[in-house]
Design an enzyme around this catalytic site. Structure first.
Site, PDB file in Angstrom:
ATOM      1  N   HIS A 176       0.836  -1.201   0.000  1.00 42.79           N
ATOM      2  CA  HIS A 176       0.000   0.000   0.000  1.00 42.79           C
ATOM      3  C   HIS A 176       0.875   1.256   0.000  1.00 42.79           C
ATOM      4  CE1 HIS A 176      -3.982  -1.937   1.092  1.00 42.79           C
ATOM      5  NE2 HIS A 176      -3.118  -2.931   1.115  1.00 42.79           N
TER       6      HIS A 176
ATOM      7  N   HIS B  86      -5.777 -11.613   5.373  1.00 42.67           N
ATOM      8  CA  HIS B  86      -4.636 -12.479   5.036  1.00 42.67           C
ATOM      9  C   HIS B  86      -3.718 -12.752   6.249  1.00 42.67           C
ATOM     10  CE1 HIS B  86      -2.759  -8.565   4.373  1.00 42.67           C
ATOM     11  NE2 HIS B  86      -3.218  -8.444   3.153  1.00 42.67           N
TER      12      HIS B  86
ATOM     13  N   ASN C  38       0.291 -12.428   7.041  1.00 40.70           N
ATOM     14  CA  ASN C  38       0.879 -11.428   6.157  1.00 40.70           C
ATOM     15  C   ASN C  38       0.527 -10.023   6.646  1.00 40.70           C
ATOM     16  OD1 ASN C  38       2.095 -12.837   3.562  1.00 40.70           O
ATOM     17  ND2 ASN C  38       0.234 -13.946   4.116  1.00 40.70           N
TER      18      ASN C  38
ATOM     19  N   ARG D 123       4.835 -14.752  23.975  1.00 41.98           N
ATOM     20  CA  ARG D 123       4.361 -13.897  25.065  1.00 41.98           C
ATOM     21  C   ARG D 123       3.224 -12.969  24.623  1.00 41.98           C
ATOM     22  NH1 ARG D 123       9.990 -13.417  26.175  1.00 41.98           N
ATOM     23  NH2 ARG D 123      10.612 -14.799  27.878  1.00 41.98           N
TER      24      ARG D 123
ATOM     25  N   ASP E  81      -6.557 -12.716  -3.043  1.00 45.32           N
ATOM     26  CA  ASP E  81      -5.830 -11.442  -3.009  1.00 45.32           C
ATOM     27  C   ASP E  81      -5.204 -11.183  -4.375  1.00 45.32           C
ATOM     28  OD1 ASP E  81      -4.967  -9.070  -1.890  1.00 45.32           O
ATOM     29  OD2 ASP E  81      -3.148  -9.921  -1.009  1.00 45.32           O
TER      30      ASP E  81
ATOM     31  N   LEU F 271       5.857  -8.454  -1.277  1.00 51.65           N
ATOM     32  CA  LEU F 271       4.788  -9.109  -2.019  1.00 51.65           C
ATOM     33  C   LEU F 271       3.622  -8.152  -2.216  1.00 51.65           C
ATOM     34  CD1 LEU F 271       4.765 -12.625  -0.299  1.00 51.65           C
ATOM     35  CD2 LEU F 271       5.624 -12.059  -2.568  1.00 51.65           C
TER      36      LEU F 271
ATOM     37  N   GLY G 283       0.200  -8.998  -3.419  1.00 57.09           N
ATOM     38  CA  GLY G 283      -0.945  -9.775  -3.849  1.00 57.09           C
ATOM     39  C   GLY G 283      -0.526 -11.012  -4.617  1.00 57.09           C
TER      40      GLY G 283
END
Length: 431
Positions: free
Chosen positions: A155, A232, A235, A243, A294, A350, A352
Site C-alpha cells: 500500500h 490475510h 501477512n 508472550r 488477493d 509481495l 498480492g
C-alpha cells in the site's frame, strides 16, 4: 417471481450421478433445482407429485457450492483501484473470467487510494446478482487507507490515513457513501478505531483487522467492538510470539464475546504462506478459515510490469512484487524509469497473488492434508458465513441459491452454474 402456482409450473432440473457437498460430507445424491434454487425432492414428489423435466448426468463429478472470493484486487489487466470512466466494464470482465475458476460471487477489493479515487470508483460498483454475464458482486472490500505504516506492504505510504477527532466522519469523507461497501480492513491500534468499528458494524459492514502492528489485547478489544475477520493471516502483521501472539492469537483467544466467531483469510498460493503456517492455522481454527486469492490485476497475464492501485508491481513467475524504480539520470539528464533496464529491479515486498481460487483450493488441500470437504467449504461456506449469507450462498441446502461448481476428483473445474444455469464449461466437458 418465485413460489406460488407459477413456481410450481417452472421446469425442474435434476443433476444425477454426482456427489453433493452438503453438511460437511460428500453425499451420493441428486441435486434438484427450480427457479434458481435448490429444491427438496421429497416435497416435489409427495406434495406436488412431479418429476424432473430434465436430467443432466454429471459423470460422477463433485457438486460443491460456488466459490466466494472476498479479497480480489482485479485481474486480467483490470485494476479495481484505478479511477477510470467506466469501472463497471472492468468489473464485468473480471466477473466473467473468474467463472472458469469456480467463483460465483466476489468482493471487488480496493487498496489504499486517495479520496478522489474512492469517490469515483465506489458508486460504479453496485451489488449485482450473478448470471451468464459473470459472478455476482456482493459488495466492495476496502483494504486501507486506515492501516499501519510499518505493515503497509504494497500500500502506498503517501495515501495512508489515521482517524481524526471525529473518526467516523473522517471515514465518510475519505470513502464517500458506503452503500456498496461490504468489508473494511483497518488497523485496530489506530486511535479511535473502536468507535469506527462500532459505526461500521452498525451499518452491516464487516470489519477486518489487517496491515497492523496490534498486540493481542488490541485485537481482542477490536473483536469485542464488532470486528469479525482477519485480512490475510500472517501477512502484514506482527509475527507470532509466545508472550504476545498479536492478531494471530485471536484464533485461540478465550476473551472473545460469547458466541462470536472469528474468521481469517488465507492466501494459499504457495508463496504468501508457508505450508507449515497453513497447517498451524488450519489445525488451530479450521471452521474460521476463509480462502482468498488477493489476486492483483496481473492475474491471468504474464511476467512484466502491471499496476496495483497507485503502485506498479513486477510479476516474475508465480510471484508479484512491488516495483520501485531506482532513481538515476538517463542521457540528457532526464529520469526515465520506464525506459531503463536497470529499473526492472523491484523490491521483495509481495503485492498480492496471481493464483486463481481453484488453484488456492488445490494447494490448500495438498499443503494441509485436510479433507476435500473442508477445503471446498473454506472457499464457499466459510466466506458466506463471514458475510451472513449462509442461508443463500456457500451451501447446497434446500432453498439456497443454486450456485455451484462441478469438479473432478482432482478438484479441477469442469463447469460452473449460477442460479442453476450453466455459465461456464471446460472444453473437454463439452465433448
Amino acid at each position: 417471481m418465485r413460489g406460488g402456482q407459477d413456481g410450481a409450473r417452472a421446469p425442474v432440473l435434476q443433476f444425477t450421478n454426482c456427489r453433493i457437498l452438503r453438511g460437511q460430507a460428500l453425499l451420493r445424491e441428486d441435486l434438484w433445482v427450480r427457479e434458481g434454487r435448490v429444491l427438496d425432492p421429497e416435497k416435489l414428489f409427495f406434495e406436488e407429485r412431479r418429476v424432473a423435466d430434465e436430467q443432466r448426468d454429471c459423470g460422477g463429478c463433485i457438486l460443491a457450492p460456488g466459490f466466494i472470493d472476498v479479497q480480489i484486487n482485479g485481474g486480467f489487466g483490470v485494476d479495481f483501484s484505478q479511477a477510470t470512466e467506466d469501472v463497471g466494464s472492468g468489473v464485468a470482465l473480471v466477473a466473467q473470467r473468474i467463472l472458469s475458476h469456480g467463483v460465483t460471487s466476489f468482493c471487488p477489493t480496493l487498496v489504499t487510494s486517495p479520496p478522489e479515487v474512492y469517490h469515483k470508483v465506489l458508486p460504479q460498483i453496485p451489488v449485482k446478482s450473478g448470471g451468464p454475464h459473470g459472478a455476482g458482486v456482493l459488495g466492495v472490500h476496502l483494504e486501507g487507507p486506515f492501516i499501519s505504516r510499518e505493515k503497509r506492504g504494497a500500500h502506498p505510504e503517501a495515501h495512508l490515513r489515521s482517524f481524526e477527532t471525529n473518526a467516523f466522519h473522517d471515514v465518510l469523507a475519505t470513502y464517500g457513501p458506503l452503500d456498496n461497501v461490504r468489508i473494511v480492513t483497518l488497523a485496530p491500534e489506530l486511535g479511535r478505531s473502536h468507535e469506527v468499528i462500532q459505526a461500521l458494524t452498525a451499518r452491516g459492514i464487516c470489519v477486518s483487522l489487517g496491515h497492523s502492528v496490534a498486540n493481542l489485547q488490541a485485537a481482542e478489544k477490536a473483536v469485542q467492538s464488532g470486528a469479525t475477520f482477519i485480512t490475510h493471516l500472517f501477512n502484514a502483521m506482527l509475527p507470532f510470539h509466545h508472550r504476545d501472539p498479536g492478531i494471530v492469537g485471536l484464533l485461540t483467544s478465550d476473551r472473545l464475546p460469547p458466541g462470536r466467531h472469528i474468521f481469517y483469510g488465507m492466501i494459499a498460493d504457495g508463496t504468501h504462506t508457508n505450508p507449515a503456517a497453513l497447517r498451524i492455522a488450519h489445525r488451530a481454527h479450521p471452521q474460521g478459515l476463509v480462502l482468498v486469492t488477493d489476486a492483483v490485476p496481473a492475474l491471468g497475464l504474464g511476467n512484466g510490469r502491471h499496476t496495483l492501485g497507485q503502485q506498479e508491481v513486477e510479476v516474475d513467475g508465480l510471484t508479484a512484487y512491488v516495483a520501485v524504480p531506482t532513481p538515476h539520470l538517463m542521457p540528457g539528464g532526464l529520469w526515465s524509469p520506464r525506459a531503463c533496464p536497470l529499473c526492472s529491479q523491484g523490491t521483495k515486498t509481495l503485492s498480492g497473488s496471481i493464483a486463481p481460487m481453484d488453484v488456492c483450493v488445490r494447494h490448500f488441500l495438498q499443503a494441509t492434508g485436510c479433507s476435500v470437504e473442508l477445503a471446498l467449504e473454506a472457499a464457499s461456506l466459510h466466506p458466506a458465513q463471514l458475510l451472513g449469507l449462509e442461508k443463500r450462498k456457500g451451501t447446497l441446502d434446500f432453498g439456497a441459491d443454486a450456485d455451484f461448481v462441478m469438479l473432478d476428483d482432482s478438484l479441477h473445474v469442469r463447469a460452473t452454474y449460477i442460479s442453476g444455469e450453466l455459465v461456464w464449461q471446460a472444453e473437454a466437458a463439452r465433448q
